[in-house]
Design a protein around this motif. Structure first.
Motif, PDB file in Angstrom:
ATOM      1  N   PHE A 198     112.454 -20.639  96.361  1.00  0.00           N
ATOM      2  CA  PHE A 198     112.448 -22.086  96.148  1.00  0.00           C
ATOM      3  C   PHE A 198     113.317 -22.452  94.948  1.00  0.00           C
ATOM      4  N   THR A 199     113.836 -23.672  94.980  1.00  0.00           N
ATOM      5  CA  THR A 199     114.599 -24.224  93.865  1.00  0.00           C
ATOM      6  C   THR A 199     113.720 -25.230  93.133  1.00  0.00           C
ATOM      7  N   TYR A 200     113.671 -25.114  91.817  1.00  0.00           N
ATOM      8  CA  TYR A 200     112.749 -25.926  91.028  1.00  0.00           C
ATOM      9  C   TYR A 200     112.976 -27.428  91.219  1.00  0.00           C
ATOM     10  N   THR A 201     114.218 -27.815  91.376  1.00  0.00           N
ATOM     11  CA  THR A 201     114.534 -29.243  91.510  1.00  0.00           C
ATOM     12  C   THR A 201     114.400 -29.750  92.944  1.00  0.00           C
ATOM     13  N   ASN A 202     114.008 -28.861  93.857  1.00  0.00           N
ATOM     14  CA  ASN A 202     113.892 -29.277  95.258  1.00  0.00           C
ATOM     15  C   ASN A 202     112.682 -28.604  95.912  1.00  0.00           C
ATOM     16  N   LEU A 203     111.543 -28.705  95.242  1.00  0.00           N
ATOM     17  CA  LEU A 203     110.338 -28.056  95.740  1.00  0.00           C
ATOM     18  C   LEU A 203     109.693 -28.860  96.861  1.00  0.00           C
ATOM     19  N   PRO A 204     109.061 -28.183  97.797  1.00  0.00           N
ATOM     20  CA  PRO A 204     108.279 -28.892  98.813  1.00  0.00           C
ATOM     21  C   PRO A 204     106.955 -29.342  98.204  1.00  0.00           C
ATOM     22  N   TYR A 205     106.294 -30.287  98.828  1.00  0.00           N
ATOM     23  CA  TYR A 205     104.992 -30.716  98.340  1.00  0.00           C
ATOM     24  C   TYR A 205     104.008 -29.545  98.418  1.00  0.00           C
ATOM     25  N   HIS A 206     104.081 -28.792  99.505  1.00  0.00           N
ATOM     26  CA  HIS A 206     103.270 -27.591  99.682  1.00  0.00           C
ATOM     27  C   HIS A 206     104.190 -26.403  99.934  1.00  0.00           C
ATOM     28  N   ALA A 207     104.149 -25.412  99.032  1.00  0.00           N
ATOM     29  CA  ALA A 207     104.913 -24.185  99.268  1.00  0.00           C
ATOM     30  C   ALA A 207     104.309 -23.409 100.430  1.00  0.00           C
ATOM     31  N   ASP A 208     103.017 -23.601 100.670  1.00  0.00           N
ATOM     32  CA  ASP A 208     102.330 -22.962 101.791  1.00  0.00           C
ATOM     33  C   ASP A 208     101.852 -24.037 102.760  1.00  0.00           C
ATOM     34  N   PRO A 209     102.595 -24.292 103.832  1.00  0.00           N
ATOM     35  CA  PRO A 209     102.208 -25.325 104.794  1.00  0.00           C
ATOM     36  C   PRO A 209     101.251 -24.807 105.862  1.00  0.00           C
ATOM     37  N   ASN A 210     100.772 -23.567 105.699  1.00  0.00           N
ATOM     38  CA  ASN A 210      99.991 -22.919 106.744  1.00  0.00           C
ATOM     39  C   ASN A 210      98.511 -23.273 106.681  1.00  0.00           C
ATOM     40  N   ASP A 211      97.851 -23.000 107.761  1.00  0.00           N
ATOM     41  CA  ASP A 211      96.399 -23.044 107.828  1.00  0.00           C
ATOM     42  C   ASP A 211      95.940 -21.647 108.249  1.00  0.00           C
ATOM     43  N   GLY A 212      94.704 -21.302 107.902  1.00  0.00           N
ATOM     44  CA  GLY A 212      94.242 -19.961 108.236  1.00  0.00           C
ATOM     45  C   GLY A 212      92.811 -19.760 107.815  1.00  0.00           C
ATOM     46  N   GLU A 213      92.444 -18.505 107.647  1.00  0.00           N
ATOM     47  CA  GLU A 213      91.081 -18.141 107.297  1.00  0.00           C
ATOM     48  C   GLU A 213      90.613 -18.848 106.032  1.00  0.00           C
ATOM     49  N   ARG A 214      91.531 -19.076 105.086  1.00  0.00           N
ATOM     50  CA  ARG A 214      91.174 -19.716 103.817  1.00  0.00           C
ATOM     51  C   ARG A 214      91.543 -21.198 103.773  1.00  0.00           C
ATOM     52  N   GLY A 215      91.895 -21.748 104.892  1.00  0.00           N
ATOM     53  CA  GLY A 215      92.219 -23.162 104.935  1.00  0.00           C
ATOM     54  C   GLY A 215      93.642 -23.445 104.505  1.00  0.00           C
ATOM     55  N   THR A 216      93.874 -24.661 104.003  1.00  0.00           N
ATOM     56  CA  THR A 216      95.209 -25.088 103.595  1.00  0.00           C
ATOM     57  C   THR A 216      95.334 -25.075 102.069  1.00  0.00           C
ATOM     58  N   GLN A 217      96.561 -25.222 101.591  1.00  0.00           N
ATOM     59  CA  GLN A 217      96.807 -25.219 100.142  1.00  0.00           C
ATOM     60  C   GLN A 217      96.038 -26.345  99.472  1.00  0.00           C
ATOM     61  N   PHE A 218      95.368 -26.023  98.387  1.00  0.00           N
ATOM     62  CA  PHE A 218      94.499 -26.974  97.702  1.00  0.00           C
ATOM     63  C   PHE A 218      95.287 -28.039  96.943  1.00  0.00           C
ATOM     64  N   GLY A 219      96.281 -27.615  96.203  1.00  0.00           N
ATOM     65  CA  GLY A 219      97.035 -28.536  95.349  1.00  0.00           C
ATOM     66  C   GLY A 219      98.418 -28.835  95.897  1.00  0.00           C
ATOM     67  N   TYR A 220      99.385 -28.915  94.985  1.00  0.00           N
ATOM     68  CA  TYR A 220     100.746 -29.278  95.367  1.00  0.00           C
ATOM     69  C   TYR A 220     101.727 -28.650  94.382  1.00  0.00           C
ATOM     70  N   ASN A 221     103.010 -28.621  94.774  1.00  0.00           N
ATOM     71  CA  ASN A 221     104.033 -27.979  93.952  1.00  0.00           C
ATOM     72  C   ASN A 221     105.023 -28.949  93.316  1.00  0.00           C
ATOM     73  N   ILE A 222     105.045 -30.185  93.769  1.00  0.00           N
ATOM     74  CA  ILE A 222     105.882 -31.197  93.116  1.00  0.00           C
ATOM     75  C   ILE A 222     105.049 -31.827  92.000  1.00  0.00           C
ATOM     76  N   CYS A 223     105.382 -31.482  90.788  1.00  0.00           N
ATOM     77  CA  CYS A 223     104.581 -31.889  89.630  1.00  0.00           C
ATOM     78  C   CYS A 223     105.457 -32.607  88.610  1.00  0.00           C
ATOM     79  N   ASN A 224     104.976 -33.736  88.109  1.00  0.00           N
ATOM     80  CA  ASN A 224     105.748 -34.534  87.154  1.00  0.00           C
ATOM     81  C   ASN A 224     104.793 -35.386  86.333  1.00  0.00           C
ATOM     82  N   SER A 225     105.320 -36.378  85.653  1.00  0.00           N
ATOM     83  CA  SER A 225     104.493 -37.208  84.770  1.00  0.00           C
ATOM     84  C   SER A 225     103.396 -37.950  85.522  1.00  0.00           C
TER      85      SER A 225
END
Length: 388
Positions: free
Chosen positions: A43-70
């Motif tokens: 991944f590129t820091y200036t072009n991150l997806p909202y979720h680096a893990d878009p998958n679903d599975g045994e543990r469910g979906t990603q809890f948080g997000y990867n685009i972080c700012n003020s």
């Protein structure tokens, strides 16, 4: 002799490792055609997806997000993009809700950082009571002591490990990413592919391996999740001391040389065999040099007030004093250089001990279950007088 408390602690940590879970065959098979392990993604820091893990599975979906700012920064941030740059600018993984254990929340861990500007939660003032930043030829590493209740951990949790793998290869936390300017071009951020972070027993260690290094996966092993910082990131864990150093690289975690000169790779026993009560070796603390010592006030400012008072202490015993890789901002101006610094013996060995998976096993306890750490050094020691 090991106490019942130790056995119970390590047994609980076995549960932490087990909590990572193993996806069912059918669930894994369903994903084989389109699933890419987190550690294989770039991944590129200036072009991150909202979720680096878009998958679903045994543990469910990603809890948080990867685009972080003020707009995401603050005490309720669920940012899952972690930064490690320097002694005064780094993050750790911590739970999203108070009084949580690593074993039950590692998949949902969020970034807690020492300063604002990363869109994360901010580690409260005074929570970190000692830290050492080390830059080696193969990795950067931050180790130290923390009042973990101030980053929403159960104060009695022995903890566990976060890394970009996990049994389902989706990472712990799910979709958790690590970036650093140390490996970036022109001061920019570069993704760190291999890393591990142990938290627990008021001890922390975070290692980020050089993404261009030939042995990144070896130095940032993710299979020794039950033996903690002492064996995965051997260093000087000293309360009240804040240093930034250059250093040699450690032995690969789990690899050691016995008294007979034979090189052996430790095999972590299955959790079904019970608690780990003994270890066949003591991890070697790698030599360090060019250390600069700072005051906590010079490093960490503008943090929110701590909500939980410190409940543990560690003897201020230094294994070795060891100039500093980057420490940003005004902290560099406030540095107090360690005088008479020389290179510590490469044969220095760690005898740090503390309860739990993060601190390492075996453990020793003081009164009331308060953990203690003792650092022993074999070989040449460095004498230093620090004027703060």
């Amino acid at each position: 002799m090991f106490t019942p408390i130790l056995a119970a602690s390590l047994a609980a940590l076995a549960g932490s490792a087990a909590a990572k879970g193993t996806p069912t065959h059918n669930r894994v098979a369903a994903r084989q055609d389109n699933f890419t392990p987190l550690a294989s993604q770039h991944f590129t820091y200036t072009n991150l997806p909202y979720h680096a893990d878009p998958n679903d599975g045994e543990r469910g979906t990603q809890f948080g997000y990867n685009i972080c700012n003020s707009t995401t920064e603050g005490p309720t941030s669920n940012c899952q993009t972690l930064i490690i740059n320097s002694l005064d600018d780094f993050c750790l993984w911590g739970p999203p809700t108070p009084n949580s254990e690593v074993g039950t929340t590692e998949g949902e861990s969020v970034a807690w950082c020492t300063k604002a500007g990363h869109g994360t939660r901010i580690i409260p003032a005074g929570a970190i009571t000692g830290a050492q930043f080390m830059k080696t030829p193969d990795y950067i590493q931050i180790t130290g002591l923390i009042n973990q209740a101030n980053i929403d951990m159960d104060p009695n949790d022995g903890g566990g490990e976060m890394d970009p793998h996990g049994a389902d290869q989706r990472g712990n936390p799910l979709g958790g990413l690590v970036f650093s300017t140390v490996y970036g071009t022109g001061g920019g951020y570069e993704q760190v592919i291999e890393w591990h972070n142990f938290m627990g027993s008021n001890v922390f260690c975070l290692k980020a391996c050089d993404p261009k290094g030939a042995h990144a996966a070896d130095f940032c092993q993710h299979v020794f999740d039950r033996i903690g910082c002492q064996y995965n990131a051997p260093a000087s864990y000293v309360d009240g001391e804040f240093t930034s150093c250059l250093g040699d690289s450690q032995d690969f975690p789990g690899v050691y040389t016995g008294a007979d000169g034979k090189v052996t790779t430790y095999v972590q026993p299955a959790e079904s065999l019970g608690a780990i009560s003994t270890m066949p070796y003591t991890a070697r603390i790698p030599a360090s040099s060019s250390c600069t010592t700072y005051s906590s006030a010079a490093l960490y400012s503008g943090q929110p007030a701590a909500t939980v008072a410190a409940t543990s202490s560690v003897p201020a015993t230094s294994a070795a004093a060891a100039t500093s890789p980057a420490v940003s901002g005004a902290a560099a101006q406030a540095a107090k250089s360690v005088s008479s610094a020389s290179k510590a013996s490469a044969s220095a060995s760690s005898s740090a001990s503390a309860t739990g998976n993060a601190a390492g096993a075996p453990a020793k306890f003081g009164m009331g279950g308060v953990w203690s750490i003792a650092i022993g050094v074999v070989g040449a020691a460095v004498g230093a007088v620090v004027a703060l």
